[in-house]
Design an enzyme around this catalytic site. Sequence first.
Site, short mmCIF file in Angstrom:
data_model
loop_
_atom_site.label_atom_id
_atom_site.label_comp_id
_atom_site.label_asym_id
_atom_site.label_seq_id
_atom_site.Cartn_x
_atom_site.Cartn_y
_atom_site.Cartn_z
N ASP A 256 -8.80 -61.81 13.90
CA ASP A 256 -7.92 -60.80 14.45
C ASP A 256 -8.08 -59.55 13.58
O ASP A 256 -8.80 -59.56 12.56
CB ASP A 256 -6.46 -61.31 14.49
CG ASP A 256 -5.62 -60.54 15.49
OD1 ASP A 256 -4.61 -61.08 15.97
OD2 ASP A 256 -5.98 -59.39 15.82
C1 GLC Z 1 -3.98 -57.05 17.48
C2 GLC Z 1 -3.58 -58.37 18.08
C3 GLC Z 1 -4.66 -59.01 18.91
C4 GLC Z 1 -5.52 -57.94 19.55
C5 GLC Z 1 -6.24 -57.22 18.43
C6 GLC Z 1 -7.13 -56.08 18.98
O1 GLC Z 1 -3.39 -56.88 16.23
O2 GLC Z 1 -3.05 -59.37 17.20
O3 GLC Z 1 -4.00 -59.84 19.88
O4 GLC Z 1 -6.46 -58.52 20.44
O5 GLC Z 1 -5.35 -56.68 17.47
O6 GLC Z 1 -6.33 -55.10 19.57
#
Ligand code: GLC
Length: 665
Positions: free
Chosen positions: A237
Amino acid sequence: MTLEEKLGQLTQLGAGQPEFSAAVGLVGSVLYTTGAAETNELQRATLAKSRLEIPILFGFDVIHGYRTIFPIPLAMASTWDPALGELAAHIAATEARAAGIRWTFAPMVDIARDPRWGRIAEGAGEDPFLGAAMAAAYVRGFQGNDLSAPDSVLACAKHYAAYGAAEGGRDYGPVEMSEATLREVYLPPFHAAVDAGTGTLMAAFNSLNRVPATANRHLLDDILRREWKFRGFVVSDYAGVTEMIDHGIAATPQEAARKAITAGLDMAMWDNSFATLAQEVRAGRLPESVVDQAVRRVLRAKFRVGLFADPYTDETRAAAVTLTKEHRDAARRIAQRSMILLKNEGALLPLPKSGKTIAVVGPFADSKADMLGPWSGSGKPEETVSVMEGIRSVTAVSQAMESADLIVAVLGEEREISGEAASRASLDLPDDQQRLLQSLIASGKPVVLVVMSGRPLTISWAAEHVAAIVQAWFLGSEGGNAIADVLFGTINPSGKLPVTVPRTVGQVPIYYAHLPSGRPANPGDKYTNKYADTPIGPLYPFGFGLSYTRFEYSNLKLSAPSMTMNDRLTVSAEIRNAGNRAGEEIVQFYINDPVASVSRPVKELKGFQRVALAPGEVKRVEFTVTRQQLEFWSDRGWLAEPGRFNIWIGPNSVDGLQGSFELLH
Ligand code: GLC
């Protein structure tokens, strides 16, 4: 490939990041850049600089729609209709692909039993069986049968794993749980997504039993690769790799990167930490074979989505496939089925389409932005239908409450306090909304409460004093029209709760599939599993939802009184529409193992079916029981034990027809 070229393929950056410009030609994936022209421009710049001409994989959060926005996933789960989830994902993929996106960071399949956690909005609620069905449907919808097709994008089941169990419901918090709870509750939707062929997973921010998911070998290797035979790739993430320094298991980005890739993570999102692995390889602290394995996984995905065959997007296609009438009609139909009728005293609903003056009040009565909910892709408020607009399309609306015959109050939470980084310590309506509601009730006029929220709210006062209540969640582009369709009876509501609604936040965690206590809650006995200051049980239970008609359950039948381990039996019941209008009922099938070598949940959902019934019509609904549905996780793996099992077929997790059968050796 050089080592630097390999590590570039394992790095995903945003085009706006300071380190991006130096990485063009090396970086393998870009997030947040959307639009056919914009992605083509970046792709041309990349291929011009990439020695081996390896195209960029463009990723974006297409969670519940790209430009046509569908109900948030928690609302979608309220339809209990995986086919609708698949349809929405397919439409989203079509629109996103035309905007140059090849990879969506969806479906979010985290089970959530704690509504203080804002991201409960993004998943399918508290139940692993319903969650697994929705997860597989979304993967099918996003990916289709050919990942290189113009209506397909690579899916990404997230956040692996158990992110919804963050301590205190506080986002990003640590998670500790038994292997049995992990296996029986939090992993099934991920397993279903892998079995449905998801091309990627995203590692969760949280630690699981003190090891961050980003570098958790048990999750990333033991389970995902060795047991489930997953062949795609796993992305972290957002900055999840370097955040392991804050988790306290790495002192430098380099150490964090080495621990992550060694555990099985393949790509780092939003940080350049994997670039530091060149030193680790050259110093002999990291075998290059580990890097090669990750690179193969990423390149295999790029081949599958057709990037090498055609790295560009047809810039004329988006106009023809985006926010079309067909897509809007689908969004409206899904939104109609996502609403849950929680109360309808005196059959106040459906409202008459004429002859009455209706006032529509509340902070969300005419809000377009909130109707989109969190993670609304490239959805635009100006392309969204508000409740006020939806009702106005049916009948005249009075702004003044004084002159109205009845009132529709649209209350709840704004989308900014739903979704990520939106944990709440209170689930009540805000004070000003509660005061408004009490003043509306004090007027003596009939009041319909429409709740717009990304989580269940503790609307206990409303449940006691308001005649009609509709849980509307955040319904997307066609939300206002769908709400009007239900309020005026064009559509008979059919949604059912995918989460438990607490009376008060003090009851959390509260969910239907809880483990038994040696002193089961008993209102007449002080010394039992309950609170002294709050009634036992939820405000509304999992699986609950009313209709404008009535359904009666009768004639429960089992095909046999017992079954052997490799046998199966069927359980069925008759459902009758006892009212005077057509409707759809979501029939639910639950089991319970009252005596086993370990305590088993008091009930577990093991089947559901939507059934459409005309007035007076009767249908027999049947479920098949196999050994797999009876198993639980033990220290010897999945195990089914002989003995008696209770079963229910009913309208929710509390009511229904009960029977039992014997599982033999
Ligand atoms: C965010 C989220 C994730 C998302 C990623 C990209 O912090 O936790 O669900 O896909 O960043 O935006």
